[in-house]
Scaffold this active site. Structure first.
Site, PDB file in Angstrom:
ATOM      1  N   HIS A  15      -3.458 -16.705  -6.869  1.00  0.00           N
ATOM      2  CA  HIS A  15      -4.499 -17.045  -5.953  1.00  0.00           C
ATOM      3  C   HIS A  15      -5.608 -17.982  -6.947  1.00  0.00           C
ATOM      4  CE1 HIS A  15      -5.709 -13.264  -8.193  1.00  0.00           C
ATOM      5  NE2 HIS A  15      -5.296 -12.623  -7.017  1.00  0.00           N
ATOM      6  N   ARG A  71       0.632  -1.226  -0.027  1.00  0.00           N
ATOM      7  CA  ARG A  71       0.007   0.028  -0.138  1.00  0.00           C
ATOM      8  C   ARG A  71       1.086   1.323  -0.114  1.00  0.00           C
ATOM      9  NH1 ARG A  71      -4.077  -2.996  -1.744  1.00  0.00           N
ATOM     10  NH2 ARG A  71      -5.338  -4.056   0.089  1.00  0.00           N
ATOM     11  N   ASP A  82      -1.367 -13.055  -0.543  1.00  0.00           N
ATOM     12  CA  ASP A  82      -2.329 -11.906  -0.997  1.00  0.00           C
ATOM     13  C   ASP A  82      -2.649 -10.874   0.122  1.00  0.00           C
ATOM     14  OD1 ASP A  82      -3.855 -10.400  -2.408  1.00  0.00           O
ATOM     15  OD2 ASP A  82      -5.260 -11.706  -2.858  1.00  0.00           O
ATOM     16  N   HIS A 121      -6.684  -3.431   4.635  1.00  0.00           N
ATOM     17  CA  HIS A 121      -7.728  -2.445   4.595  1.00  0.00           C
ATOM     18  C   HIS A 121      -8.073  -1.953   5.863  1.00  0.00           C
ATOM     19  CE1 HIS A 121      -8.262  -2.620   0.484  1.00  0.00           C
ATOM     20  NE2 HIS A 121      -8.790  -4.133   0.479  1.00  0.00           N
ATOM     21  N   ASN A 150     -10.916 -11.082  -3.327  1.00  0.00           N
ATOM     22  CA  ASN A 150     -10.959 -11.594  -4.833  1.00  0.00           C
ATOM     23  C   ASN A 150      -9.881 -11.946  -5.119  1.00  0.00           C
ATOM     24  OD1 ASN A 150     -12.160 -11.428  -7.414  1.00  0.00           O
ATOM     25  ND2 ASN A 150     -11.870  -9.277  -7.640  1.00  0.00           N
ATOM     26  N   ASN A 168      -0.492  -2.169  -7.463  1.00  0.00           N
ATOM     27  CA  ASN A 168      -1.797  -1.433  -7.398  1.00  0.00           C
ATOM     28  C   ASN A 168      -1.615  -0.412  -6.293  1.00  0.00           C
ATOM     29  OD1 ASN A 168      -1.828  -3.618  -5.556  1.00  0.00           O
ATOM     30  ND2 ASN A 168      -4.237  -3.741  -5.663  1.00  0.00           N
TER      31      ASN A 168
HETATM   32 ZN   LIG Z   1      -5.288 -10.511  -6.963  1.00  0.00          ZN
END
Ligand SMILES: [Zn+2]
Length: 429
Positions: free
Chosen positions: A233, A65, A306, A310, A279, A95
């Site tokens: 995943h 993050r 993964d 949050h 996800n 990301n």
């Molecule tokens: Zn992913």
């Protein structure tokens, strides 16, 4: 600093070692291994009796993050969580905000890890600018500053031409492409597995086909281009079967599974709500068995967390609005040992291989090993330690996990990264 790790079972596939011995860490390297080593004056002694002394673990799929979402996690806290989970190295996804699509952000991650990290950090560069799927990122420039692989994780890159281009680059430069497999048209606005639980909770579902169709496409693209596709995943039995067939056909494909996907089913959403929302989603019991079979027979090469932190505010928004993802670094070893090793599906050595040799090979890192003269990257695991998870066991900035309150057996108790002690478990509580 000098540390004597005594009476442990040294288990190292690279050197074909499985023996009870003492091991000395000094000046950043493994200085000595012998049946019996006497402590020198003032030397720190760690008792590893009944414990496994393994090469340092590698988590090839985390979200740190940083930059941009440091209210969830940053490189300092994320690598501290890694160390507490027994990891000496992590591969972090692109990301972030901004996306790791520019060499200066790769450099930022590497610099922050160097100055504040408790583990080595290997950043991935994105496949496309801003993860938008339209324009390729500057792969060569990202690779040159230290990106170890490319991924738009969080999304699938739907443009086949862009995928072919990055895979051809990967084939030329021996660099893997990590793929999150999800067809957005099929997944729609789904928030959990599409099945009887989603129906009874009246929540929109994500069908397995959303994942499986892209697994098929990416296996075909790997075969066609010769580029190494690493499938992240994997959650469905049929997904495992597709990968098994692709590997049998010689496609350059590897794959990983996450602890939550081999431990929990979609039923967990009833009890845990957004703490069990990720996800791809938790699937059926048959899918869990399919994933475990894939790990047992080697179709699924690696275990990765993964780790997706949050904040409590973000996760408290309810199933529809809360973001996807759970944290994973601290509980990967206990979930692996509880579900897979104690479950009789993997030996200690096989479980370690999926957390050491396999991710290192996929990431083109030196093989993890315990050898005199080698860097002291060491994880000590107590396979019999049983602990009920509380928030005290979480070192991440975020606490979003469904496993608080669960009793798990098999915990990392000491992590040494480059000769530096980065974690020691102080109590069993
Ligand atoms: Zn992913």
């Amino acid at each position: 600093m000098s540390l004597l790790i005594r009476d442990g079972r040294i288990l190292c596939a690279h050197t074909a070692t499985d023996r009870k011995a003492d091991l000395r860490v000094q000046d950043g390297v493994v200085a000595d291994i012998a049946d019996r080593l006497e402590p020198s004056t003032g030397e720190d002694v760690f008792s590893a009796a009944g414990r496994i002394v393994a090469p340092g673990l590698i988590d090839m799929h985390v979200h740190l993050r940083d930059p941009g979402q440091t209210h969830k996690e940053d490189i300092e806290t994320g690598t501290r969580a890694a160390a507490a989970g027994g990891f000496v190295a992590v591969a972090c996804m692109a990301n972030t905000a901004p996306t790791l699509d520019d060499p200066r952000w790769i450099a930022h991650v590497l610099d922050a890890a160097e100055s504040r990290g408790s583990a080595r950090v290997h950043p991935l560069g994105s496949i496309t600018r801003g993860l938008e799927g339209r324009e390729s990122s500057p792969h060569e420039a990202l690779h040159a500053v230290g990106a170890v692989a490319f991924s738009d994780d969080g999304k699938s890159t739907m443009d086949d031409d862009i995928m072919r281009a990055v895979l051809r680059y990967g084939a030329r430069h021996d660099t893997p492409v990590f793929v999150h497999c999800e067809d957005p048209e099929i997944a729609g606005d789904g928030v959990m597995h599409d099945g009887d639980v989603s129906a009874s909770l009246r929540l929109p579902g994500i069908p397995p086909e959303a994942e499986e169709r892209i697994i098929v496409r990416d296996c075909v693209l790997a075969q066609d281009t010769g580029g190494h596709v690493h499938i992240q995943h994997v959650t469905t039995r049929r997904g495992v079967e597709i990968i098994r067939a692709a590997k049998a056909g010689g496609a350059p494909v590897t794959a990983e599974a996450c602890p939550h996907h081999f431990t929990l089913t979609h039923e967990a959403v009833r009890d845990h709500g957004p703490s069990a929302k990720m996800n791809p989603p938790l699937r059926t019991a048959d899918d869990v068995h399919g994933v475990i079979e894939g790990l047992s027979d080697g179709t699924l090469d690696a275990i990765a967390t993964d780790h997706a932190p949050h904040s409590a505010e973000e996760k408290s928004q309810g199933m529809r609005e809360a973001p996807f993802g759970i944290i994973g670094l601290e509980l990967c070893v206990p979930l692996t040992w509880t579900s897979l090793v104690r479950g009789g599906h993997l030996s200690d050595a096989q479980a370690l291989g999926k957390l050491t040799a396999a991710p290192a090979k996929i990431l083109r890192l030196p093989p993890p090993r315990i050898e005199v003269g080698a860097p002291a990257d060491i994880t000590v695991i107590d396979p019999d330690m049983r602990i009920t998870v509380t928030s005290e066991h979480i070192h991440s900035k975020s606490q979003n996990t469904p496993f608080v309150g669960t009793a798990l057996t098999g915990w990392p108790v000491l992590t040494v990264c480059g000769g530096r002690e980065t974690f020691r478990r102080r109590s069993h509580a």
